[in-house]
Scaffold this motif. Sequence first.
Motif, short mmCIF file in Angstrom:
data_model
loop_
_atom_site.label_atom_id
_atom_site.label_comp_id
_atom_site.label_asym_id
_atom_site.label_seq_id
_atom_site.Cartn_x
_atom_site.Cartn_y
_atom_site.Cartn_z
N ALA A 139 0.91 -0.96 0.11
CA ALA A 139 0.28 -0.08 -0.19
C ALA A 139 0.59 1.19 0.24
O ALA A 139 0.59 1.91 -0.90
CB ALA A 139 -1.13 0.35 1.21
N GLU A 140 2.37 1.17 0.16
CA GLU A 140 2.48 2.24 0.75
C GLU A 140 3.92 2.83 -1.18
O GLU A 140 4.45 3.77 -0.59
CB GLU A 140 4.37 1.35 1.50
N GLY A 141 3.75 1.22 -1.80
CA GLY A 141 4.48 1.89 -3.17
C GLY A 141 5.00 0.16 -3.68
O GLY A 141 4.81 -0.35 -2.90
N LYS A 142 5.83 0.66 -4.36
CA LYS A 142 6.70 -0.27 -5.19
C LYS A 142 8.44 -0.30 -4.70
O LYS A 142 9.32 0.33 -4.03
CB LYS A 142 6.95 -0.06 -6.93
N ASP A 188 1.56 13.17 -7.25
CA ASP A 188 0.28 13.68 -6.78
C ASP A 188 -0.61 12.50 -8.11
O ASP A 188 -1.27 12.27 -8.95
CB ASP A 188 0.45 14.93 -7.54
N PRO A 189 -1.74 11.99 -7.24
CA PRO A 189 -2.13 11.08 -7.76
C PRO A 189 -3.16 11.35 -8.74
O PRO A 189 -4.14 10.87 -9.11
CB PRO A 189 -2.94 9.33 -7.28
N LEU A 246 2.13 -3.89 -16.80
CA LEU A 246 1.51 -3.55 -15.93
C LEU A 246 1.22 -4.13 -15.25
O LEU A 246 0.95 -5.49 -14.56
CB LEU A 246 0.62 -2.75 -16.33
N ILE A 247 1.72 -3.83 -13.76
CA ILE A 247 0.85 -4.56 -12.54
C ILE A 247 -0.05 -3.59 -11.54
O ILE A 247 0.71 -2.42 -11.30
CB ILE A 247 1.66 -5.51 -11.29
N GLU A 248 -0.89 -3.73 -10.07
CA GLU A 248 -1.32 -3.49 -9.58
C GLU A 248 -1.95 -4.00 -8.55
O GLU A 248 -1.98 -5.68 -8.55
CB GLU A 248 -2.68 -2.50 -10.56
N LEU A 249 -2.48 -3.15 -7.42
CA LEU A 249 -3.17 -4.30 -6.46
C LEU A 249 -4.12 -4.46 -6.35
O LEU A 249 -5.45 -3.40 -7.56
CB LEU A 249 -2.17 -3.27 -5.09
N PRO A 308 -6.93 1.14 -6.26
CA PRO A 308 -5.78 2.03 -5.53
C PRO A 308 -5.03 3.70 -5.95
O PRO A 308 -4.23 4.07 -5.95
CB PRO A 308 -4.19 1.54 -5.77
N GLY A 309 -5.73 3.97 -7.33
CA GLY A 309 -5.06 4.89 -8.32
C GLY A 309 -3.62 5.27 -8.95
O GLY A 309 -3.32 6.00 -9.06
#
Length: 186
Positions: A68-71, A93-94, A139-142, A146-147
Amino acid sequence: MHKYVAVAALTTLLAGAPTLSYAVSQGETAHTTAQSAAAAAKKAPTPRIVRPGEHVVAAPGFELWLTAEGKHWTDPDMPDDPQFRSVVDGNIDPTQPGVSLQASGFEGRYYLSGLYYGGKGTASRVEVATSTGKVRGKLIELAGKPGWGVWYAIADLPPGDDGEDFLRNVTVYDTKGRVYSQLRLN
């Protein structure tokens, strides 16, 4: 008289047949094209969804994982020294489209990755423009929305190139083929 009416009706029917056939053929083509476009949109790739902390092996020694904090990532140049790029420290800035880039050269290859965020729609694919052509990444995402997500790719460096002028831009596209976010380098 019935004979002439029958011949006239048959002539009219035959004269209209090619037009009728053409109209049906056009209608089927238009319908098929609309179906193909809808099917293509449904089949457009989307990011791979990963669990927090799940390691994705892009190549031996090049691993990425998200929290959740990042990559987080390691690359072959420093496999025992994990790196981190935050999404919560205020450096991005998401709400605005953006792409970041982290690159590491090792044995003639460039290990590339970064964040993407803030675009409209659903991210679908990433292309890295280089001095020798385009490189497609992943590409990967949680899970959830998450934006932000992470892109990654591997590019071979041309012989004698130190990588300084190699990278041109990184573009993430959405499922409709529009630019989701972009980083211009040269």
